[in-house]
Design a protein around this motif. Structure first.
Motif, short mmCIF file in Angstrom:
data_model
loop_
_atom_site.label_atom_id
_atom_site.label_comp_id
_atom_site.label_asym_id
_atom_site.label_seq_id
_atom_site.Cartn_x
_atom_site.Cartn_y
_atom_site.Cartn_z
N MET A 1 0.88 -1.07 -0.18
CA MET A 1 -0.12 -0.23 0.15
C MET A 1 0.86 1.11 -0.02
SD MET A 1 -3.05 -1.02 2.48
CE MET A 1 -4.16 0.35 2.34
N ALA A 2 0.35 2.19 -0.53
CA ALA A 2 1.09 3.63 -0.38
C ALA A 2 0.70 4.44 0.64
CB ALA A 2 0.50 4.38 -1.71
N LEU A 3 1.71 5.20 0.90
CA LEU A 3 1.54 6.06 2.08
C LEU A 3 0.72 7.17 1.59
CD1 LEU A 3 2.66 7.07 4.80
CD2 LEU A 3 4.18 8.50 3.79
N HIS A 4 -0.36 7.32 2.46
CA HIS A 4 -1.22 8.53 2.30
C HIS A 4 -1.34 9.46 3.63
CE1 HIS A 4 -3.13 6.06 -0.61
NE2 HIS A 4 -3.90 7.20 -1.13
N LEU A 5 -1.37 10.65 3.54
CA LEU A 5 -1.21 11.78 4.51
C LEU A 5 -2.26 12.76 4.33
CD1 LEU A 5 2.63 12.23 4.27
CD2 LEU A 5 1.15 10.97 6.13
N HIS A 6 -2.60 13.15 5.55
CA HIS A 6 -3.82 14.18 5.54
C HIS A 6 -3.18 15.48 5.41
CE1 HIS A 6 -8.04 15.71 6.29
NE2 HIS A 6 -7.33 16.82 6.90
N ASN A 7 -3.42 16.39 4.34
CA ASN A 7 -2.78 17.46 3.93
C ASN A 7 -3.53 18.55 4.61
OD1 ASN A 7 -1.73 19.77 2.90
ND2 ASN A 7 -1.35 18.77 0.89
N SER A 8 -3.12 19.56 5.51
CA SER A 8 -4.09 20.24 6.03
C SER A 8 -4.36 21.66 5.35
CB SER A 8 -3.16 21.15 7.27
OG SER A 8 -3.02 20.07 8.32
N LEU A 51 7.28 9.25 11.40
CA LEU A 51 6.90 9.15 10.01
C LEU A 51 8.04 9.38 9.21
CD1 LEU A 51 5.19 10.15 7.53
CD2 LEU A 51 5.41 12.63 8.09
N ALA A 52 9.28 10.24 9.95
CA ALA A 52 10.53 10.04 9.08
C ALA A 52 11.12 8.35 9.18
CB ALA A 52 11.49 10.80 10.15
N ARG A 53 11.04 7.86 10.27
CA ARG A 53 11.21 6.28 10.08
C ARG A 53 10.56 5.74 9.01
NH1 ARG A 53 11.25 3.52 16.05
NH2 ARG A 53 12.30 5.15 17.12
N LEU A 54 9.27 6.02 8.71
CA LEU A 54 8.39 5.29 7.57
C LEU A 54 8.81 5.73 6.22
CD1 LEU A 54 6.21 3.44 7.67
CD2 LEU A 54 4.47 5.42 7.23
N LEU A 55 9.29 7.22 6.19
CA LEU A 55 9.78 7.57 4.65
C LEU A 55 11.16 6.87 4.45
CD1 LEU A 55 8.96 11.49 5.31
CD2 LEU A 55 7.55 9.68 3.90
N ARG A 56 11.95 6.80 5.66
CA ARG A 56 13.31 6.18 5.32
C ARG A 56 13.04 4.70 5.08
NH1 ARG A 56 14.80 9.09 10.37
NH2 ARG A 56 15.84 10.82 9.59
N ARG A 57 12.21 4.10 5.20
CA ARG A 57 11.88 2.59 5.14
C ARG A 57 11.46 2.57 3.45
NH1 ARG A 57 7.46 -0.40 4.75
NH2 ARG A 57 7.70 -2.36 5.09
N GLU A 359 0.89 3.38 7.06
CA GLU A 359 0.71 4.07 5.92
C GLU A 359 -0.53 4.79 5.47
OE1 GLU A 359 1.63 0.93 3.12
OE2 GLU A 359 3.82 1.42 3.16
N GLN A 360 -1.59 4.49 6.39
CA GLN A 360 -2.91 5.50 6.14
C GLN A 360 -2.85 6.48 7.17
OE1 GLN A 360 -4.87 4.62 3.74
NE2 GLN A 360 -3.40 3.47 3.18
#
Length: 475
Positions: A1-8, A51-57, A359-360
């Motif tokens: 699955m792709a990473l999704h983020l809630h953009n303020s 989040l930084a850990r997730l991005l590095r992964r 990722e959600q």
């Protein structure tokens, strides 16, 4: 699955796609270091480190640049330095060091870049000058001010009109302002205050311009993610967008804005006026850091988080249960190298459960549910075949590691005590031997008396198939 983020900024969940997958950039507004930080300041540090850990992964360790700044010139810092009769650096060095040490105990890694405002005076002055030259700022009475009327999108992030924002904010009304909403980029310093030479006289930077200049210096004109507490959305982040966009010729400043919710204490807003601010440094003296981390991750980062003694006790009980499982599975050998552990756990679990939740939009509540499921399965096979027990232990540790939990040796976990308190382990072990001997002789009165002596030392004991075990009693 792709990473999704809630953009303020767009107010919706979006798939995250960096501008350059080979250089993913993220900026977090760090603390103003005039005192020890409170537990609310720890929430963005913990959440966005995750989040930084997730991005590095996802993109590789060397392809993510995570900046978390230190604000080391500010009116609160000036006041603290004047009260103590010391230079501001004495105050900021002390509390910046304390901040780094305290959040490191929470399992937060150092960022790739940690810029300080006082080390970026030249970039700040250069940005002020560019804004003046482009007509977006003006000099008046030793100040440099941003002209809000020259930026049509002002208020887009917070979703409010300038009039509404002014009604809900403390805005300085000054005769040198063209508009009450105009905000300070540079302000004059009196002789007793810290200051630097500038084309507009000796002075110091405004708060907002500091972050814009530091982000530009280390991450570039357009960054992928800008994060911080919801309390910073206006005016700080709104002002950052205005000045950065105009200083960069209209280019997008941050493509995705993330904001964590605020902390309350027993349902009430934390504030110094109410006397209910919980200082992180003091909490770390009372509770295991991993317990505090658990509570900070319990609620979804965008939601408010209510801090209470009950929440802390529940977190401790949950972690005690999980560490107890690991202790019971102590005869199962698994990798001690964290990367190898995750790789094997990923293979066992199919690689989906916890990371799918994260990722959600960093759904840590769902991730904790997945860890609880892994713990339930591990509990079911405690007496099962070795291969099954190894599989379930891997699954539990791999799932927990994704959130930075279960990082200690189980025996060390149960035998930790408050900082500064020393355990007399020799005496404790001797008493346990005496109790075991009394039980073997069926002298239960003596066995109960020894249990009482241990309890007086703050030690709880457990009898089970693994023999007699002891741990520091939870308050």
């Amino acid at each position: 699955m792709a990473l999704h983020l809630h953009n303020s900024l767009t107010r919706r969940s979006e798939p995250f796609t960096p501008l350059d997958p080979g250089r993913v950039t993220m900026y977090l507004c760090g603390p103003t270091v005039y005192s020890y930080v409170h537990i609310g300041n720890a929430r963005p540090a913990v959440v966005f480190d995750l989040l930084a850990r997730l991005l590095r992964r996802e993109y590789g360790r060397g392809h993510v640049i995570y900046a978390r700044n230190i604000t080391d010139v500010d009116d609160k810092i000036n006041a603290a330095a004047q009260a103590a009769g010391v230079p501001i650096a004495t105050i900021t060095d002390r509390y910046a060091t304390a901040y780094r040490e305290d959040i490191a105990r929470l399992g937060v890694a150092a960022p790739d870049v940690e810029p300080c405002a006082t080390a970026h005076i030249a970039p700040i002055l250069a940005m002020c000058q560019r804004l003046i030259d482009s007509g977006h700022a003006y000099a008046a009475a030793g100040h440099v001010l941003f002209d809000v009327a020259r930026f049509a999108d002002y208020g887009r992030l917070s979703g409010r009109s300038v009039e509404d924002m002014l009604a809900g904010a403390r805005v300085e009304v000054a005769p040198y302002k063209r508009n009450p909403a105009d905000f300070v980029l540079w302000k004059p310093s009196t002789p007793e205050l810290p200051g630097w030479a500038s084309p507009w006289g000796r002075g110091r930077p405004g708060w907002h311009i500091e972050c814009s200049a530091m982000a530009e210096a280390h991450l570039g004109e357009t960054i992928d993610i800008h994060a911080g507490g919801i309390d910073l959305q206006f005016p700080h982040h709104e002002n950052e967008i205005a000045q950065s966009t105009c200083a960069h010729g209209g280019r997008t400043f941050a493509r995705c804005w993330l904001h964590n919710g605020m902390l309350t204490l027993d349902g009430r807003k934390m504030s110094k006026s109410l006397g209910n601010v919980l200082v992180l440094h003091e909490l770390l003296e009372k509770h295991p850091p991993e317990v505090l981390r658990f509570v900070l991750l319990k609620a979804h980062y965008r939601q408010p988080l209510d801090w209470s003694d009950a929440a802390v006790q529940q977190a401790r009980a949950t972690l005690d249960g999980w560490y107890g499982l690991l202790r019971d599975l102590g005869d199962v050998n698994i990798p001690t190298d964290r990367d190898q552990l995750i790789q094997e756990a990923w293979f066992v679990d199919g690689g989906s459960s916890v990371y799918a939740a994260l990722e959600q939009d960093l759904n840590t509540p769902d991730a904790l549910v997945e860890i609880a499921k892994a713990a339930f399965q591990a509990n079911r096979v405690r007496q099962g075949p070795l291969t099954t027990r190894r599989e379930q232990k891997l699954r539990l540790m791999g799932a927990a590691d994704a959130l930075g939990l279960l990082q200690q040796d189980p025996e060390a976990w149960f035998k930790q005590t408050a900082p500064g308190n020393a355990l007399d382990t020799t005496r404790i072990e001797a008493l346990i031997v005496q109790r075991d001997a009394a039980r073997a002789a069926r002298d239960f009165a003596r066995a109960d008396a020894v249990r009482g002596e241990l309890a007086a030392l703050g030690i709880a004991i457990e009898d089970g198939p693994h023999g007699t075990r002891w741990k520091v009693a939870t308050p």
